[in-house]
Design an enzyme around this catalytic site. Structure first.
Site, PDB file in Angstrom:
ATOM      1  N   SER A 242      82.183 -12.879  11.423  1.00  0.00           N
ATOM      2  CA  SER A 242      82.019 -12.536  12.715  1.00  0.00           C
ATOM      3  C   SER A 242      82.668 -11.675  13.042  1.00  0.00           C
ATOM      4  O   SER A 242      82.652 -10.173  13.198  1.00  0.00           O
ATOM      5  CB  SER A 242      82.255 -14.080  13.442  1.00  0.00           C
ATOM      6  OG  SER A 242      81.890 -14.406  15.098  1.00  0.00           O
ATOM      7  N   HIS A 243      84.333 -12.238  14.294  1.00  0.00           N
ATOM      8  CA  HIS A 243      84.663 -10.546  14.534  1.00  0.00           C
ATOM      9  C   HIS A 243      85.847 -10.304  13.962  1.00  0.00           C
ATOM     10  O   HIS A 243      86.795  -9.219  14.147  1.00  0.00           O
ATOM     11  CB  HIS A 243      84.983 -11.504  16.165  1.00  0.00           C
ATOM     12  CG  HIS A 243      86.465 -12.633  15.791  1.00  0.00           C
ATOM     13  ND1 HIS A 243      85.344 -13.530  15.422  1.00  0.00           N
ATOM     14  CD2 HIS A 243      87.733 -13.029  15.720  1.00  0.00           C
ATOM     15  CE1 HIS A 243      86.762 -14.649  14.832  1.00  0.00           C
ATOM     16  NE2 HIS A 243      87.995 -14.333  15.361  1.00  0.00           N
TER      17      HIS A 243
ATOM     18  N   ASP B 281      80.361  -9.603  19.369  1.00  0.00           N
ATOM     19  CA  ASP B 281      80.880  -9.248  18.479  1.00  0.00           C
ATOM     20  C   ASP B 281      80.549  -8.789  16.929  1.00  0.00           C
ATOM     21  O   ASP B 281      78.762  -8.112  17.236  1.00  0.00           O
ATOM     22  CB  ASP B 281      81.518 -10.696  18.367  1.00  0.00           C
ATOM     23  CG  ASP B 281      81.065 -11.556  18.177  1.00  0.00           C
ATOM     24  OD1 ASP B 281      79.807 -11.554  17.810  1.00  0.00           O
ATOM     25  OD2 ASP B 281      80.925 -12.455  17.176  1.00  0.00           O
TER      26      ASP B 281
ATOM     27  N   ASP C 254      78.892 -10.479  14.715  1.00  0.00           N
ATOM     28  CA  ASP C 254      77.798 -11.401  14.224  1.00  0.00           C
ATOM     29  C   ASP C 254      76.355 -11.594  15.480  1.00  0.00           C
ATOM     30  O   ASP C 254      75.825 -11.796  15.106  1.00  0.00           O
ATOM     31  CB  ASP C 254      77.637 -12.432  13.748  1.00  0.00           C
ATOM     32  CG  ASP C 254      78.706 -13.696  14.309  1.00  0.00           C
ATOM     33  OD1 ASP C 254      79.638 -12.975  15.043  1.00  0.00           O
ATOM     34  OD2 ASP C 254      78.046 -14.514  14.040  1.00  0.00           O
TER      35      ASP C 254
ATOM     36  N   ASP D  15      76.883 -13.264  18.424  1.00  0.00           N
ATOM     37  CA  ASP D  15      77.074 -14.634  19.007  1.00  0.00           C
ATOM     38  C   ASP D  15      77.710 -14.458  20.303  1.00  0.00           C
ATOM     39  O   ASP D  15      78.160 -15.545  21.488  1.00  0.00           O
ATOM     40  CB  ASP D  15      76.824 -15.425  17.873  1.00  0.00           C
ATOM     41  CG  ASP D  15      78.379 -15.677  17.723  1.00  0.00           C
ATOM     42  OD1 ASP D  15      78.719 -14.640  17.206  1.00  0.00           O
ATOM     43  OD2 ASP D  15      78.950 -16.833  16.725  1.00  0.00           O
ATOM     44  N   ARG D  16      78.428 -13.795  20.448  1.00  0.00           N
ATOM     45  CA  ARG D  16      79.613 -13.759  21.556  1.00  0.00           C
ATOM     46  C   ARG D  16      79.070 -12.895  22.873  1.00  0.00           C
ATOM     47  O   ARG D  16      78.812 -11.726  22.610  1.00  0.00           O
ATOM     48  CB  ARG D  16      81.419 -13.549  20.897  1.00  0.00           C
ATOM     49  CG  ARG D  16      81.883 -14.012  20.063  1.00  0.00           C
ATOM     50  CD  ARG D  16      83.253 -14.120  19.449  1.00  0.00           C
ATOM     51  NE  ARG D  16      83.218 -14.691  18.615  1.00  0.00           N
ATOM     52  CZ  ARG D  16      84.865 -14.484  18.427  1.00  0.00           C
ATOM     53  NH1 ARG D  16      85.932 -14.652  19.276  1.00  0.00           N
ATOM     54  NH2 ARG D  16      85.267 -15.657  17.463  1.00  0.00           N
TER      55      ARG D  16
ATOM     56  N   LYS E 133      75.546 -19.526  19.476  1.00  0.00           N
ATOM     57  CA  LYS E 133      75.527 -19.586  20.355  1.00  0.00           C
ATOM     58  C   LYS E 133      75.078 -17.966  20.539  1.00  0.00           C
ATOM     59  O   LYS E 133      74.829 -17.742  19.535  1.00  0.00           O
ATOM     60  CB  LYS E 133      77.562 -18.786  20.674  1.00  0.00           C
ATOM     61  CG  LYS E 133      78.500 -18.164  19.853  1.00  0.00           C
ATOM     62  CD  LYS E 133      79.853 -17.963  19.791  1.00  0.00           C
ATOM     63  CE  LYS E 133      80.034 -17.481  18.937  1.00  0.00           C
ATOM     64  NZ  LYS E 133      81.352 -18.311  17.770  1.00  0.00           N
TER      65      LYS E 133
HETATM   66  C1  VG1 Z   1      87.226 -19.368  16.101  1.00  0.00           C
HETATM   67  C2  VG1 Z   1      87.032 -19.713  18.414  1.00  0.00           C
HETATM   68  C3  VG1 Z   1      85.873 -20.720  18.308  1.00  0.00           C
HETATM   69  C4  VG1 Z   1      84.232 -20.292  17.477  1.00  0.00           C
HETATM   70  C5  VG1 Z   1      84.707 -19.468  16.550  1.00  0.00           C
HETATM   71  C6  VG1 Z   1      83.660 -19.219  15.334  1.00  0.00           C
HETATM   72  O1  VG1 Z   1      87.283 -20.168  15.605  1.00  0.00           O
HETATM   73  O2  VG1 Z   1      88.924 -20.140  18.495  1.00  0.00           O
HETATM   74  O3  VG1 Z   1      85.892 -21.138  19.882  1.00  0.00           O
HETATM   75  O4  VG1 Z   1      83.537 -21.028  17.626  1.00  0.00           O
HETATM   76  O5  VG1 Z   1      86.096 -18.621  16.637  1.00  0.00           O
HETATM   77  O6  VG1 Z   1      83.041 -18.087  16.517  1.00  0.00           O
HETATM   78  P1  VG1 Z   1      89.098 -20.583  15.860  1.00  0.00           P
HETATM   79  O7  VG1 Z   1      89.415 -22.028  14.371  1.00  0.00           O
HETATM   80  O8  VG1 Z   1      89.760 -19.232  15.149  1.00  0.00           O
HETATM   81  O9  VG1 Z   1      89.991 -20.360  16.292  1.00  0.00           O
HETATM   82  V1  VG1 Z   1      82.143 -16.782  15.528  1.00  0.00           V
HETATM   83  O10 VG1 Z   1      81.851 -15.759  16.857  1.00  0.00           O
HETATM   84  O11 VG1 Z   1      83.578 -16.274  14.944  1.00  0.00           O
HETATM   85  O12 VG1 Z   1      81.681 -17.146  13.740  1.00  0.00           O
HETATM   86 CO    CO Z   2      80.401 -14.511  15.946  1.00  0.00          CO
END
Ligand code: VG1
Ligand code: CO
Length: 565
Positions: A133-134, A298, A300, A302-303, A397
């Site tokens: 992801s990010h 982001d 992937d 989804d954000r 998302k």
């Molecule tokens: C973070 C965010 C959470 C989100 C998750 C995955 O998790 O706070 O809201 O669902 O990333 O998003 P954490 O446990 O680091 O707070 V993604 O776009 O990284 O798949």
């Molecule tokens: Co993501």
């Protein structure tokens, strides 16, 4: 073609976090590391029965013959370093593990929401999405692997726990060796009994978006002289999607999509769409020359971050505004059944749900907790403070979906982003909101903050006060899924004051270095005269209180958060 069995030693650290297994690329490249986890996933999938009820089926003995008759898998990733190598490895293992067909995105590309849609469209057994992801990418960055089940959503805890248990017992994995599958062109291939279809990653997703939104209206808005927009793809997966939808189909000026080409290291940045990491986009939207609408997504896809001219929309407000305006959008014309938000997300959406008289739910952090609510039609929209929102059109998302929702809204309301948000605050009040992250701190300090909070509030408080401020409750959030009854305890400390203000503490489950402490701050303001304060100033009292109660500076040595969004 013969199936080879390769011996390996079990790994003990393959516990999936908030969203899949995330580790450094280096670790994923360790001999047999990826393979062991993929074998654990296939073994777990083989235990899931066709009744689509992973909860119940995991208790049954493995019975591969009775599993899903058409064993189709969706496969792709965000294009980060090691994406293509991992895809070739997974294809070889799918061929040896009884999968009939794999649909893989061209060049190994599939955004998370696009993969979710394909799983649903093809009634696939599951999807594997390669993304952290990010998190930054490149040889020194991170890699990750997510498993989505047949409803299109992230595997629920029963499944991720089963994968973790299985991973600790893997002493061998199966694969079929063959020539590398050419991922750069659309076409069909076979590997042993496995059929592999290399597909266009964008077209099905773009068609779905055209069904949900009024593309004619959005296009008319975008083509209005003087209107301009910018979308920052952050050199991640949404580039090809945004180019196709925003520029080619809706007519945004060429170049409106910035950093459109997916790069294996995301151009060296964090592909995280927030004010801290999308600096160029922020600068454009805050420049004197007017850009009406700005957005980013982001790694992937989804954000989402939504911006107006010199205006930032908090993700929590975005969810509430979507809920309040849903009937203006074709897909939600008949209204929404309910809305859910993750626990740390501000209570703005609750206010809308209460007024509309619809369901509202508060779930733990992570999209997997929305799946049952969506499947059961208890909610239509859901979102998280971490720049994520979506609806029942997929089970993830969806960054571009949120962008199109906002564009459709602007086209219907013919108002600016700032005006839409301000009028929402006037009607419902404003929830000042900020998240303070203390990133990559030693695990011991992060755990010390949480442990002393739990000790301080044991037994958890029902009333009283905290440093002179009247309290409503303090608890360690526990969630009972209303559909299947699963209990998820210890999801974070919630300090809720009598005036509705909140401080929430939890540890991140997506980092790969040390630990990240997240502190979420929220203050409600009904008075319109006080809707224009600086966010950090409006929250100053709570920020100071959080440090005092959490003993953050004392236990971490940090006097300020490393990232503030
Ligand atoms: C973070 C965010 C959470 C989100 C998750 C995955 O998790 O706070 O809201 O669902 O990333 O998003 P954490 O446990 O680091 O707070 V993604 O776009 O990284 O798949
Ligand atoms: Co993501």
């Amino acid at each position: 073609m013969t199936i080879e069995t390769i011996s390996c030693t079990p790994f003990d650290d393959q516990k999936p976090g908030t969203s899949g297994l995330r580790k450094s690329v280096r670790q994923f490249q360790t001999a047999h590391y990826l393979q062991s986890y993929v074998q654990a996933m296939f073994d777990t999938l083989n235990q899931i029965k066709a009744d689509n009820n992973p909860q119940a089926s995991l208790e049954m003995p493995a019975d591969t013959d009775n599993a899903h008759s058409d064993r189709t898998l969706i496969l792709g990733g965000d294009g980060r370093y090691f994406n293509r190598e991992a895809i070739q490895i997974i294809l070889g293992m799918a061929a040896a593990n009884g999968i009939d067909q794999v649909l893989v995105g061209k060049d190994g590309i599939l955004s998370t929401p696009a993969a979710s849609h394909l799983i649903r469209k093809h009634q696939a057994l599951a999807g594997i999405i390669l993304s952290a992801s990010h998190n930054p990418g490149g040889p020194e960055g991170d890699f990750g692997i997510k498993l989505n089940i047949s409803n299109g959503g992230p595997a629920p805890e029963a499944v991720t726990n089963a994968i973790f248990s299985r991973s600790k017992a893997i002493t061998a994995y199966q694969r079929v060796s063959g020539p590398l599958v050419p991922l750069h062109q659309i076409g069909s291939h076979t590997l042993g009994r496995l059929q592999i279809l290399v597909i266009d990653p964008v077209s099905d997703y773009a068609a779905l978006m055209a069904e949900l939104f009024d593309f004619n209206k959005i296009s008319a808005l975008i083509r209005t002289p003087g209107f301009s927009l910018r979308f920052d793809a952050m050199h991640a997966v949404t580039g090809p999607y945004a180019k196709q939808i925003l520029e080619r189909e809706l007519g945004a000026a060429p170049g409106s999509v910035m950093r459109a080409e997916p790069l294996t290291d995301f151009g060296g940045g964090h592909p995280d769409p927030n004010q801290a990491h999308a600096k160029d986009l922020m600068a454009l939207l805050y420049a004197p020359e007017k850009v009406d609408f700005g957005a980013a997504s982001d790694g992937d896809g989804d954000r989402n971050m939504i911006l107006g001219h010199r205006f930032f929309v908090t993700p929590s407000d975005s969810l509430a505004i979507m809920a309040a305006n849903a009937p203006l959008i074709p897909a939600y014309r008949r209204g929404i059944s309910g809305v859910a938000r993750s626990m740390p997300t501000s209570q703005a959406a609750d206010k809308v749900a209460e007024k509309l008289g619809i369901n509202h739910y508060e779930t733990p952090t992570g999209w997997k907790f929305f799946g049952n609510l969506l499947d059961d039609d208890r909610i239509t929209l859901c979102g998280e403070e971490s720049f994520g929102s979506s609806s029942n059109h997929v089970r993830e998302k969806d960054g571009l979906w949120a962008v199109l929702f906002w564009l459709n809204l602007l086209a219907e309301r013919r108002a600016s982003v700032a005006d839409i948000v301000r009028s929402h605050w006037t009607e419902y009040g404003r929830h000042y909101y900020s998240r303070h992250d203390y990133e990559a701190i030693p695990l011991a300090s992060a755990e010390a903050v949480m442990a002393q909070l739990r000790a301080q509030f044991a037994p958890l408080k029902e009333a009283g006060e905290l440093v002179g401020k009247p309290l409503k409750t303090v608890d360690d959030f526990s969630y009972t899924d209303p559909v299947d009854g699963t209990v998820s305890p210890q999801q974070g400390i919630r300090i809720i004051f009598s005036d509705g203000s909140r401080i929430v503490f939890r540890l991140s489950g997506t980092g790969t270095q040390g630990a990240t402490l997240r502190v979420y701050l929220e203050k409600y303001e009904a008075d319109v005269e006080r809707h224009d304060l600086d966010v950090q100033e409006a929250l100053a009292e709570l920020i100071q209180l959080a440090d005092q109660v959490g003993r953050i500076s004392q236990l971490t040595g940090l006097t300020r958060a490393t990232v503030i969004t």
